[in-house]
Design a protein around this motif. Structure first.
Motif, PDB file in Angstrom:
ATOM      1  N   ILE A 177      44.676  38.672  33.635  1.00  0.00           N
ATOM      2  CA  ILE A 177      43.923  38.179  33.724  1.00  0.00           C
ATOM      3  C   ILE A 177      43.638  39.385  34.616  1.00  0.00           C
ATOM      4  N   VAL A 178      42.236  39.776  34.722  1.00  0.00           N
ATOM      5  CA  VAL A 178      42.281  40.815  35.692  1.00  0.00           C
ATOM      6  C   VAL A 178      41.403  40.334  37.473  1.00  0.00           C
ATOM      7  N   ALA A 179      41.898  40.577  38.011  1.00  0.00           N
ATOM      8  CA  ALA A 179      40.986  40.120  40.025  1.00  0.00           C
ATOM      9  C   ALA A 179      40.205  40.218  40.715  1.00  0.00           C
ATOM     10  N   ILE A 180      39.734  40.397  40.676  1.00  0.00           N
ATOM     11  CA  ILE A 180      38.900  40.902  41.472  1.00  0.00           C
ATOM     12  C   ILE A 180      38.033  40.001  43.100  1.00  0.00           C
ATOM     13  N   ASN A 181      38.197  40.561  43.651  1.00  0.00           N
ATOM     14  CA  ASN A 181      37.549  40.190  45.338  1.00  0.00           C
ATOM     15  C   ASN A 181      36.620  40.129  45.516  1.00  0.00           C
ATOM     16  N   VAL A 182      35.987  38.521  46.400  1.00  0.00           N
ATOM     17  CA  VAL A 182      34.383  38.294  46.087  1.00  0.00           C
ATOM     18  C   VAL A 182      33.262  39.085  47.098  1.00  0.00           C
ATOM     19  N   GLN A 183      34.068  40.279  47.873  1.00  0.00           N
ATOM     20  CA  GLN A 183      33.336  40.803  49.068  1.00  0.00           C
ATOM     21  C   GLN A 183      33.337  42.571  47.807  1.00  0.00           C
ATOM     22  N   LEU A 184      33.626  42.667  46.715  1.00  0.00           N
ATOM     23  CA  LEU A 184      33.298  43.757  45.701  1.00  0.00           C
ATOM     24  C   LEU A 184      31.680  43.792  45.271  1.00  0.00           C
ATOM     25  N   LEU A 185      31.436  41.992  44.920  1.00  0.00           N
ATOM     26  CA  LEU A 185      30.509  42.199  44.240  1.00  0.00           C
ATOM     27  C   LEU A 185      28.904  42.560  44.980  1.00  0.00           C
ATOM     28  N   ASN A 186      29.651  42.953  46.299  1.00  0.00           N
ATOM     29  CA  ASN A 186      27.788  43.156  47.304  1.00  0.00           C
ATOM     30  C   ASN A 186      27.351  44.649  46.389  1.00  0.00           C
TER      31      ASN A 186
END
Length: 146
Positions: free
Chosen positions: A74-83
């Motif tokens: 699973i590739v994880a992305i932090n929510v702050q990058l969605l900005n």
């Protein structure tokens, strides 16, 4: 130059080594194999990994771990990058790839709750952490599992 005139570069070819053709050849009698022993016999070679009775390397080394066939990457992305997305945008795996946040989604993408999100987004990925889903909803967006 014609095709019939082509020949290999000097030193590129060597004569075949004709074994067992008498003393004058330099490879007569034992044909370069020496006298007696396992390697002098035809069909010699021995077992793969055999070290003359010494414990073979593949048995001397310790066994280590095992990989489960049923695990998912699973590739994880932090929510702050969605900005990086515009306000009101729909964010899916294709959009994440286009922005360069994910290069290879493998078995799925998960949004983690590190950081803050300031934009109202509809996020559609495979997995969400509980805190990430709460932050997206608090910003006025939607967190949809696909």
């Amino acid at each position: 130059m014609k095709l019939g005139e082509l020949k290999p570069a000097k030193g590129a070819t060597t004569k075949a080594w004709r074994r067992g053709r008498g003393h004058g050849s330099g490879n007569g009698k034992t044909s370069g194999r020496g006298h007696k022993g396992q390697k002098s016999r035809s069909g010699s070679g021995g077992k793969v990994g055999f070290e003359g009775g010494q414990m073979p390397l593949y048995r001397r080394l310790p066994k280590r771990g095992h990989t489960c066939r049923n695990t998912k990457e699973i590739v994880a992305i932090n929510v702050q990058l969605l900005n990086v997305f515009e306000d009101g945008a729909t964010v899916d795996i294709a959009a994440l790839k286009q922005k360069g946040l994910v290069s290879n989604p493998r078995d799925g993408v998960k949004i983690l709750g590190n950081g803050d999100i300031k934009k109202k987004l509809t996020v559609m990925v495979n997995y969400f952490s509980q805190s990430a889903a709460e932050k997206i909803k608090a910003a006025g967006g939607k967190a949809e599992v696909i």
